[in-house]
Scaffold this motif. Structure first.
Motif, PDB file in Angstrom:
ATOM      1  N   MET B  64       9.976  -0.821   4.035  1.00  0.00           N
ATOM      2  CA  MET B  64      10.042   0.135   2.931  1.00  0.00           C
ATOM      3  C   MET B  64       9.620   1.513   3.432  1.00  0.00           C
ATOM      4  SD  MET B  64      10.701  -1.932   0.364  1.00  0.00           S
ATOM      5  CE  MET B  64      10.075  -1.786  -1.281  1.00  0.00           C
ATOM      6  N   ILE B  65      10.348   2.523   2.960  1.00  0.00           N
ATOM      7  CA  ILE B  65       9.921   3.905   3.226  1.00  0.00           C
ATOM      8  C   ILE B  65       9.660   4.566   1.878  1.00  0.00           C
ATOM      9  CG2 ILE B  65      10.645   6.173   4.091  1.00  0.00           C
ATOM     10  CD1 ILE B  65      12.153   4.788   6.315  1.00  0.00           C
ATOM     11  N   ARG B  66       8.574   5.289   1.815  1.00  0.00           N
ATOM     12  CA  ARG B  66       8.158   5.944   0.582  1.00  0.00           C
ATOM     13  C   ARG B  66       9.186   6.998   0.191  1.00  0.00           C
ATOM     14  NH1 ARG B  66       4.899  10.527   0.149  1.00  0.00           N
ATOM     15  NH2 ARG B  66       4.502  10.657   2.378  1.00  0.00           N
ATOM     16  N   SER B  67       9.522   7.065  -1.134  1.00  0.00           N
ATOM     17  CA  SER B  67      10.487   8.078  -1.576  1.00  0.00           C
ATOM     18  C   SER B  67       9.868   9.067  -2.568  1.00  0.00           C
ATOM     19  CB  SER B  67      11.705   7.400  -2.204  1.00  0.00           C
ATOM     20  OG  SER B  67      11.323   6.618  -3.308  1.00  0.00           O
ATOM     21  N   GLY B  68       8.651   8.762  -3.067  1.00  0.00           N
ATOM     22  CA  GLY B  68       7.948   9.700  -3.944  1.00  0.00           C
ATOM     23  C   GLY B  68       6.649  10.116  -3.287  1.00  0.00           C
ATOM     24  N   PRO B  69       5.744  10.742  -4.039  1.00  0.00           N
ATOM     25  CA  PRO B  69       4.440  11.088  -3.463  1.00  0.00           C
ATOM     26  C   PRO B  69       3.672   9.836  -3.032  1.00  0.00           C
ATOM     27  CG  PRO B  69       4.753  12.109  -5.628  1.00  0.00           C
ATOM     28  CD  PRO B  69       5.879  11.156  -5.431  1.00  0.00           C
ATOM     29  N   GLN B  74       6.988   4.697  -5.446  1.00  0.00           N
ATOM     30  CA  GLN B  74       8.440   4.903  -5.322  1.00  0.00           C
ATOM     31  C   GLN B  74       8.854   4.600  -3.886  1.00  0.00           C
ATOM     32  OE1 GLN B  74       9.275   8.861  -6.939  1.00  0.00           O
ATOM     33  NE2 GLN B  74       7.649   8.482  -8.398  1.00  0.00           N
ATOM     34  N   TRP B  75       9.702   3.589  -3.741  1.00  0.00           N
ATOM     35  CA  TRP B  75      10.052   3.090  -2.419  1.00  0.00           C
ATOM     36  C   TRP B  75      11.551   3.026  -2.229  1.00  0.00           C
ATOM     37  CZ3 TRP B  75       6.162   2.744   0.857  1.00  0.00           C
ATOM     38  CH2 TRP B  75       4.875   2.489   0.374  1.00  0.00           C
ATOM     39  N   ARG B  76      11.954   3.107  -0.972  1.00  0.00           N
ATOM     40  CA  ARG B  76      13.343   2.914  -0.582  1.00  0.00           C
ATOM     41  C   ARG B  76      13.344   1.718   0.368  1.00  0.00           C
ATOM     42  NH1 ARG B  76      16.327   5.697   3.183  1.00  0.00           N
ATOM     43  NH2 ARG B  76      14.467   6.808   3.882  1.00  0.00           N
ATOM     44  N   GLN B  77      14.120   0.686   0.031  1.00  0.00           N
ATOM     45  CA  GLN B  77      14.219  -0.463   0.931  1.00  0.00           C
ATOM     46  C   GLN B  77      15.111  -0.073   2.099  1.00  0.00           C
ATOM     47  OE1 GLN B  77      15.128  -4.122  -1.126  1.00  0.00           O
ATOM     48  NE2 GLN B  77      16.044  -4.971   0.738  1.00  0.00           N
ATOM     49  N   VAL B  78      14.634  -0.255   3.323  1.00  0.00           N
ATOM     50  CA  VAL B  78      15.403   0.197   4.487  1.00  0.00           C
ATOM     51  C   VAL B  78      15.553  -0.923   5.507  1.00  0.00           C
ATOM     52  CG1 VAL B  78      14.648   2.598   4.226  1.00  0.00           C
ATOM     53  CG2 VAL B  78      13.327   1.033   5.694  1.00  0.00           C
ATOM     54  N   SER B  79      16.411  -0.676   6.500  1.00  0.00           N
ATOM     55  CA  SER B  79      16.551  -1.638   7.591  1.00  0.00           C
ATOM     56  C   SER B  79      15.405  -1.435   8.578  1.00  0.00           C
ATOM     57  CB  SER B  79      17.882  -1.415   8.304  1.00  0.00           C
ATOM     58  OG  SER B  79      17.841  -0.165   8.966  1.00  0.00           O
ATOM     59  N   ILE B 420       1.331  -2.347   8.614  1.00  0.00           N
ATOM     60  CA  ILE B 420       1.945  -3.639   8.942  1.00  0.00           C
ATOM     61  C   ILE B 420       1.197  -4.640   8.089  1.00  0.00           C
ATOM     62  CG2 ILE B 420       2.437  -5.334  10.740  1.00  0.00           C
ATOM     63  CD1 ILE B 420       2.214  -3.042  12.781  1.00  0.00           C
ATOM     64  N   ASP B 421       1.865  -5.208   7.118  1.00  0.00           N
ATOM     65  CA  ASP B 421       1.135  -6.019   6.153  1.00  0.00           C
ATOM     66  C   ASP B 421       2.039  -7.116   5.600  1.00  0.00           C
ATOM     67  OD1 ASP B 421      -0.938  -6.863   4.458  1.00  0.00           O
ATOM     68  OD2 ASP B 421      -1.507  -4.798   4.010  1.00  0.00           O
ATOM     69  N   ILE B 422       1.409  -8.062   4.941  1.00  0.00           N
ATOM     70  CA  ILE B 422       2.130  -9.151   4.290  1.00  0.00           C
ATOM     71  C   ILE B 422       2.215  -8.869   2.795  1.00  0.00           C
ATOM     72  CG2 ILE B 422       1.845 -11.567   3.592  1.00  0.00           C
ATOM     73  CD1 ILE B 422       0.809 -11.990   6.530  1.00  0.00           C
ATOM     74  N   ASN B 423       1.083  -8.424   2.240  1.00  0.00           N
ATOM     75  CA  ASN B 423       0.999  -8.149   0.807  1.00  0.00           C
ATOM     76  C   ASN B 423       1.138  -6.666   0.525  1.00  0.00           C
ATOM     77  OD1 ASN B 423       0.320 -10.849  -0.013  1.00  0.00           O
ATOM     78  ND2 ASN B 423      -1.657 -10.497   0.968  1.00  0.00           N
ATOM     79  N   TYR B 424       1.366  -6.354  -0.727  1.00  0.00           N
ATOM     80  CA  TYR B 424       1.195  -4.979  -1.172  1.00  0.00           C
ATOM     81  C   TYR B 424      -0.296  -4.742  -1.346  1.00  0.00           C
ATOM     82  CZ  TYR B 424       6.142  -4.090  -1.927  1.00  0.00           C
ATOM     83  OH  TYR B 424       7.480  -3.884  -1.738  1.00  0.00           O
ATOM     84  N   SER B 425      -0.959  -4.437  -0.246  1.00  0.00           N
ATOM     85  CA  SER B 425      -2.380  -4.125  -0.295  1.00  0.00           C
ATOM     86  C   SER B 425      -2.521  -2.685  -0.777  1.00  0.00           C
ATOM     87  CB  SER B 425      -2.989  -4.282   1.093  1.00  0.00           C
ATOM     88  OG  SER B 425      -2.340  -3.402   1.985  1.00  0.00           O
ATOM     89  N   GLU B 426      -3.749  -2.247  -0.991  1.00  0.00           N
ATOM     90  CA  GLU B 426      -3.969  -0.861  -1.419  1.00  0.00           C
ATOM     91  C   GLU B 426      -3.419   0.109  -0.372  1.00  0.00           C
ATOM     92  OE1 GLU B 426      -5.772  -0.389  -4.582  1.00  0.00           O
ATOM     93  OE2 GLU B 426      -5.173  -2.505  -4.501  1.00  0.00           O
ATOM     94  N   ILE B 427      -3.645  -0.201   0.896  1.00  0.00           N
ATOM     95  CA  ILE B 427      -3.207   0.737   1.942  1.00  0.00           C
ATOM     96  C   ILE B 427      -1.690   0.687   2.113  1.00  0.00           C
ATOM     97  CG2 ILE B 427      -3.682  -0.865   3.858  1.00  0.00           C
ATOM     98  CD1 ILE B 427      -4.013   2.966   3.986  1.00  0.00           C
ATOM     99  N   ALA B 428      -1.102  -0.486   1.978  1.00  0.00           N
ATOM    100  CA  ALA B 428       0.362  -0.574   2.074  1.00  0.00           C
ATOM    101  C   ALA B 428       0.983   0.318   0.997  1.00  0.00           C
ATOM    102  CB  ALA B 428       0.821  -2.017   1.909  1.00  0.00           C
ATOM    103  N   TRP B 429       0.441   0.212  -0.197  1.00  0.00           N
ATOM    104  CA  TRP B 429       0.942   0.994  -1.331  1.00  0.00           C
ATOM    105  C   TRP B 429       0.773   2.494  -1.096  1.00  0.00           C
ATOM    106  CZ3 TRP B 429       4.056  -0.793  -4.800  1.00  0.00           C
ATOM    107  CH2 TRP B 429       4.215  -0.162  -6.053  1.00  0.00           C
TER     108      TRP B 429
END
Lengths: 167, 699
Positions: B64-69, B74-79, B420-429
Motif C-alpha cells: 500500500m502507498i499512502r494517498s492522503g495525509p 487513504q491508501w492506494r493498493q499497489v504492486s 514491514i508489517d502483518i497487521n495494520y499497526s499504529e505505525i503501519a497506518w
C-alpha cells in the motif's frame, strides 16, 4: 454418563484460556460461543495470601441430559457407545431450547450458523487416538482426560505428591 | 490431505517450537512440538490463536502507498514493483542529501535480524535498533557489567530449582511455555515461589509468599536481603571466595540497609525479610532470583537489575543445577554455528549511532540493540545529525515508545516511513508505504541458533502458502536492496536459498528438520564445573560487584539508595503497567480469539483510594498524565497497592481498519513520560504519575 471424564487440577491451572482458544479453533468458531468455559473467581485474600480459582467448565455429558430431552428435532443426542452428548448440525434448527434447558450453559449459540454448538469431547480426536484439544495444549497440564476408573489414580497421585512435599 | 509441519511460533518473541496440523492447505490446529523436551503438546493461548492471525481478513493484504495525509487512512493498493520503486527513489533523494546515516531501521528482534542489519549496513547507516532496549535494556547492561555476558546468554533451570523469586516477572501470565510447564512441575515436587509486585497477578495467587511492595522500592528490599545474608553469613562462602570480586565493597555498602530500614521503604515487615533470607540460604545454591523482565522500572533500574544478579552470586546459583546457567554455543559441542549475512565483509559505517550508544554520552547500553526510545528526540533535535527515513519492521514506535504524541511529532519530521508489517499497526497506518509480510505460518524463516545446555538449531518451516499478496521479510529486504543496486550482500532470492546458505557451515541440511523441526549438536548437557570452570567474560574473569564496565564509564557500582517519592496529591498515583496471558504487547489486540477474551484494558485502583475519590467498580474514569489523558473503566480492588494504578500495556489502538481493537481501552504509551535509565538503557516505564477522577463528575 459418558465413559470418559475430564478432570481439572485447579491448583495447577493458571487461567490462561489456552483451552478455550484451542476448543474454538478446533471447531472453527466465530466470536461468541465458548463450548468450554473457564470461570474465574478472585483474586481475593484467603488468609494472608491472594488466591484465584479457575474452574474449567466443559459439558459434563450428563447421565440424563436435559438438553437431549428438550431438543425437539433430535439434533441433540447422546451416543450410546460412550455417552458423549453431541449436536447434529444437519438436524439443529437453532431453536435454543437446549441452551435454556442446560443448567450449566454447555450448549452455546453460534451466530454464524444459527445453530447450537457444544463440547463433544473432541470425539474425532479421541477416535484418532488423540486427547481433546483443550487437554492437549494446556501449558501446565492441569487437565486430565481418561475413563472414570482413572479418577482415583490421579487423585491418589496428587495426594501422595502433596504429602511428600509436607514431609 | 493432512500433514504435520514442525515450526516455530511467532505470536510473541519466545519462538516456542510448535506442531502445525495442515489439512488441504489450511491450518487445522497448532500445538507444542512434543519432540522438544519440556514442552510436550503445550502451547499458550496466543500460540493457539495463530490460526486466526493467518486467516484474518483485517490484515494488510497487499503493498500500500499512502494517498492522503499521514495517518488519514487513504491508501492506494499497489504492486510490489511500484512499492519498491517508490521507496528506492525516495531513499535515493534522502541519502544523496543527508547521507546513509539519515536512515533508521527499528525492528522487533527476530530470526532475520541479521538481514535487516545487513540491509542498513549496505545503505551505510549505523542506525539499526530493536525493541530489546524497551524490554530489557538495563537487564542486558547489568548482566554484562557483572558477568560479561548479555542476558540473552543466560538461562534458568526451572525444572530443578528449589525456590524461584520473581520481581514482577509475571511468569504465569507472560507465558513462555517451557518455563511454565517446567516450573509448575517443579512446584508439584515442592519448589517454592516468592512473588513481589505492587499488584496481585495470577503468579501472585500461585505463590507461597507474596509481598505487595510499595511501588519502586524493590531495590531497597534487595539491599536489605544482602544485609541479612552478609550479616548472618548466609552466603555460599566457597563460591564467593572463588568467583566474586568486590565482595568487601558490597559488605561495607549494605551495612546501613537493615531490614528495619527496608520495612519503612517497602512496607514489608523486617522479620519477614529476615525469614526469607534464611529460607533461601537453606535452599542454596538451587535458587533463582529471576533477573527479568518487568518489575520496578525507573531511572536507576540498572542498579536494581544488578542487585538481583548479586543475590544470585551470593547464593552461588550462577552455573548451578536449579539456578542460572550460561547457554552453551555450538563450539562447546565441537560444532559450527549457523552463518549470518552479517558474517560477510560488510561496509563499516563511520558515523556514531543516532542514540549515541557507544559514545561517551551514552557509553554502557548494548550497541547491538540500540536504545529505541531515544529516536524521537534524535529526530526532532537533529542530534547528532539529521534523520530522514524510518523502516519500522514489525516494530511500532507509536505504541511502544513512551509519550506517543511526542513520537508522532518526530515521525512528522521524517521524509519517509516504511512499515514491514502483518497487521495494520499504529505505525503501519502512519507510514508512507506498507510492505505486507507473510505470517510465520506462511513462510520459512532464517534458522534459529538455539544455544543452551544442549546447543540446537530450530527451523521455522512454512506450514501453508500465503493467503494474500505477502512475502517473507528477508525476501522483501533482498528485493528492495536489489532494486537499490545493493544486491551483492544478499546471496539468495528465496527463503530456501537463504536457509541453505546459512546452514552450509553447520553440516546440517534443510531435510534434517523435516521430522522434528530441530537438530541438536550433542545429546549431552554441557555444564561448566562450578568449582573450577566457570568462564565469566569480565576483565577479571569473576563476577564483578565493582564493575569495570560501569567504573570505566564514570558510573559508581554502588551509589547510595535514593527513596522513591510517593505521589502526594490525593488523586495522584504511580502508573504501573504489565501483561496478561492473552495478549502480546501491542500486536495481538485485534486477533479474533484473543480480542474476544480480553477486548480492552481497565484501570486497577485500590479500593480504599477509590472510595476516597468517589470511584466505584466499573465506573468510567479519566486518567491523565502531564502528556495526555484517556477514559477507561475502573477496576476497584484490594489487590493493588494504594500508591499505584495499573493498566495492561498495548490498548487504545487508533486504526479504524483494525476494527476489533479500534479505540478500545487506553494506551499506556500515550500517558507515559519518555525518560530513560541513562546507564542501563531501559525506558523508565514506571516514572509517570497520573491523576484519576470519576469521569461522571465534571469539574
Amino acid at each position: 454418563m459418558s465413559k470418559f471424564f475430564l478432570f481439572q487440577d485447579q491448583k495447577k491451572c493458571i487461567g490462561c484460556m489456552a483451552c478455550v482458544v484451542a476448543c474454538k479453533s478446533r471447531q472453527g468458531l466465530p466470536r461468541g460461543p465458548h463450548p468450554c468455559l473457564v470461570v474465574t473467581v478472585g483474586p481475593q485474600w484467603v488468609g494472608e495470601q491472594p488466591r484465584t480459582a479457575f474452574t474449567f467448565m466443559p459439558c459434563f455429558h450428563c447421565e440424563n441430559p436435559w438438553c437431549v430431552a428438550a431438543c425437539p428435532t433430535g439434533a441433540m443426542h447422546q451416543r450410546s457407545e460412550d455417552g458423549i452428548v453431541t449436536v447434529d448440525p444437519d438436524l439443529c434448527v437453532g431453536c435454543k431450547t437446549c441452551i435454556s434447558a442446560c443448567p450449566w450453559g454447555a450448549p452455546q449459540w453460534n451466530p454464524e450458523t444459527g445453530k447450537a454448538v457444544k463440547c463433544d469431547l473432541c470425539h474425532d480426536r479421541i477416535e484418532a487416538g488423540l486427547k481433546p484439544a483443550c487437554v492437549t495444549v494446556c501449558p501446565t497440564q492441569c487437565l486430565y482426560f481418561g475413563t472414570p476408573d482413572e479418577i482415583p489414580e490421579v487423585r491418589r497421585e496428587r495426594y501422595a505428591k502433596a504429602r511428600a512435599q509436607e514431609n | 490431505m493432512q500433514e504435520q509441519v514442525y515450526s516455530l511460533c511467532f505470536m510473541c518473541s519466545v519462538r516456542c517450537p510448535i506442531k502445525v496440523t495442515v489439512d488441504n492447505g489450511q491450518v487445522q490446529f497448532i500445538q507444542g512440538n512434543s519432540h522438544v523436551p519440556g514442552i510436550g503438546d503445550s502451547i499458550c493461548p496466543r500460540g493457539v490463536a495463530g490460526i486466526s492471525l493467518v486467516n484474518d481478513t483485517q490484515r494488510v493484504q497487499s503493498p500500500m502507498i499512502r494517498s492522503g495525509p499521514r495517518g488519514s487512512g487513504q491508501w492506494r493498493q499497489v504492486s510490489w514493483h511500484e512499492a519498491y520503486d517508490y521507496i528506492a527513489d525516495k531513499l535515493k533523494q534522502i541519502t544523496d542529501a543527508y547521507g546513509g546515516r539519515s536512515v533508521l531501521l527499528g525492528e522487533r528482534t527476530q530470526l532475520s535480524t541479521h538481514v535487516s542489519k545487513t540491509f542498513l549496513r549496505a545503505i551505510g547507516s549505523p542506525n539499526h535498533f530493536t525493541h530489546d532496549a524497551l524490554c530489557k535494556g538495563s537487564l542486558n547492561t547489568a548482566c554484562r557489567s557483572l558477568l560479561g555476558y548479555t542476558d540473552g546468554q543466560i538461562g534458568m533451570d526451572y525444572a530443578n530449582t528449589k525456590h524461584l523469586v520473581l520481581y514482577g516477572r509475571n511468569i504465569f501470565e507472560s507465558i513462555q511455555v517451557k518455563p511454565v510447564r517446567q516450573f509448575s512441575e517443579a512446584m508439584e515436587k515442592g519448589a517454592r515461589l516468592t512473588y513481589i509486585d505492587p499488584r496481585v497477578t495470577v503468579t501472585a495467587t500461585k505463590a507461597h509468599r507474596y509481598w505487595m511492595i510499595r511501588p519502586g522500592t524493590d531495590l531497597a528490599l534487595n539491599y536489605a536481603l544482602m544485609h541479612v545474608i552478609i550479616n548472618e553469613s548466609l552466603y555460599d562462602g566457597d563460591y564467593v571466595d572463588k568467583w566474586v570480586s568486590g565482595f568487601d565493597a558490597l559488605c561495607g555498602f549494605v551495612k546501613p540497609y537493615t531490614p528495619d530500614w527496608a520495612e519503612g521503604e517497602t512496607g514489608i515487615p523486617a522479620a519477614e525479610i529476615v525469614d526469607f533470607a534464611r529460607e533461601l540460604a537453606s535452599q542454596k545454591p538451587h535458587v533463582i532470583f529471576h533477573c527479568g523482565y518487568r518489575c520496578a522500572s525507573h531511572e536507576n533500574e540498572i542498579y536494581f537489575r544488578r542487585s538481583i544478579f548479586i543475590l544470585n552470586a551470593l547464593m552461588g546459583s550462577i552455573e548451578t543445577p536449579g539456578g542460572m546457567f550460561f547457554k552453551k554455543g555450538p563450539a562447546e559441542a565441537g560444532g559450527k554455528p549457523v552463518r549470518k549475512l552479517t558474517d560477510q565483509d560488510l561496509p563499516k559505517p563511520s558515523d556514531i549511532r543516532f542514540d549515541k550508544v557507544g559514545t561517551p554520552d551514552f557509553p554502557t547500553p548494548d550497541p547491538n540493540h540500540g536504545v529505541a526510545q531515544m529516536m524521537p528526540q534524535a529526530i526532532l533535535n537533529e542530534d547528532p545529525y539529521p534523520l530522514k527515513a524510518l523502516f519500522a519492521y514489525r516494530f511500532d514506535p507509536l505504541s511502544s515508545i513512551p509519550d506517543t504524541n511526542y513520537t508522532r511529532q518526530a515521525l512528522d519530521a521524517l521524509d519517509l516511513i516504511v512499515s514491514i508489517d502483518i497487521n495494520y499497526s499504529e505505525i503501519a497506518w502512519y507510514s508512507d508505504v506498507i510492505l505486507p509480510e507473510s505470517t510465520y505460518l506462511e513462510r520459512m524463516d532464517s534458522p534459529q541458533q538455539a544455544n543452551g545446555p544442549k546447543p540446537q538449531i530450530f527451523l521455522r518451516q512454512q506450514a501453508v502458502s500465503p493467503r494474500y499478496d505477502t512475502r517473507p521479510g528477508p525476501v522483501i529486504l533482498q528485493q528492495l536492496a536489489e532494486r537499490m543496486g545493493l544486491g551483492e550482500y544478499f546471496p539468495y532470492t528465496t527463503m530456501e536459498e537463504l536457509v541453505d546458505w546459512q546452514l552450509a557451515p553447520t553440516g546440517f541440511e534443510r531435510a534434517d528438520f523435516k521430522e522434528k523441526g530441530f537438530v541438536a549438536y550433542t545429546d549431552q548437557k554441557l555444564l561448566w564445573d562450578r568449582k573450577t570452570g566457570i568462564k565469566f567474560k569480565t576483565p577479571s574473569g569473576k563476577i564483578e560487584l565493582v564493575s569495570s564496565l560501569l567504573e570505566e564509564a564514570g558510573y559508581p557500582s554502588f551509589p547510595a539508595y535514593q527513596s522513591m517519592s510517593r505521589p502526594e496529591n490525593g488523586a495522584d498515583f504511580r502508573l504501573v503497567v504489565g501483561r496478561c496471558a492473552q495478549h502480546t504487547h501491542i500486536s495481538t489486540q485485534n486477533n479474533l480469539y484473543l480480542n474476544e477474551l480480553v477486548p480492552h484494558n481497565s484501570l486497577w485502583i485500590n479500593a480504599a483510594r477509590a472510595e476516597e475519590l468517589g470511584i466505584k467498580d466499573n465506573d468510567t474514569v479519566e486518567v491523565a498524565s502531564e502528556n495526555a489523558s484517556g477514559r477507561i473503566q475502573a477496576r476497584v480492588t484490594e489487590m493493588i497497592h494504594p500508591d499505584c494504578v495499573f493498566m495492561l500495556h498495548g490498548f487504545g489502538h487508533e486504526v479504524p481498519r483494525a476494527e476489533r481493537s479500534y479505540q478500545k481501552g487506553v494506551s499506556d504509551s500515550l500517558l507515559m513520560r519518555n525518560v530513560t535509565d541513562m546507564i542501563g538503557g531501559s525506558p523508565a516505564l514506571h516514572e509517570t504519575i497520573v491523576s484519576v477522577r470519576n469521569a461522571g463528575e465534571k469539574p
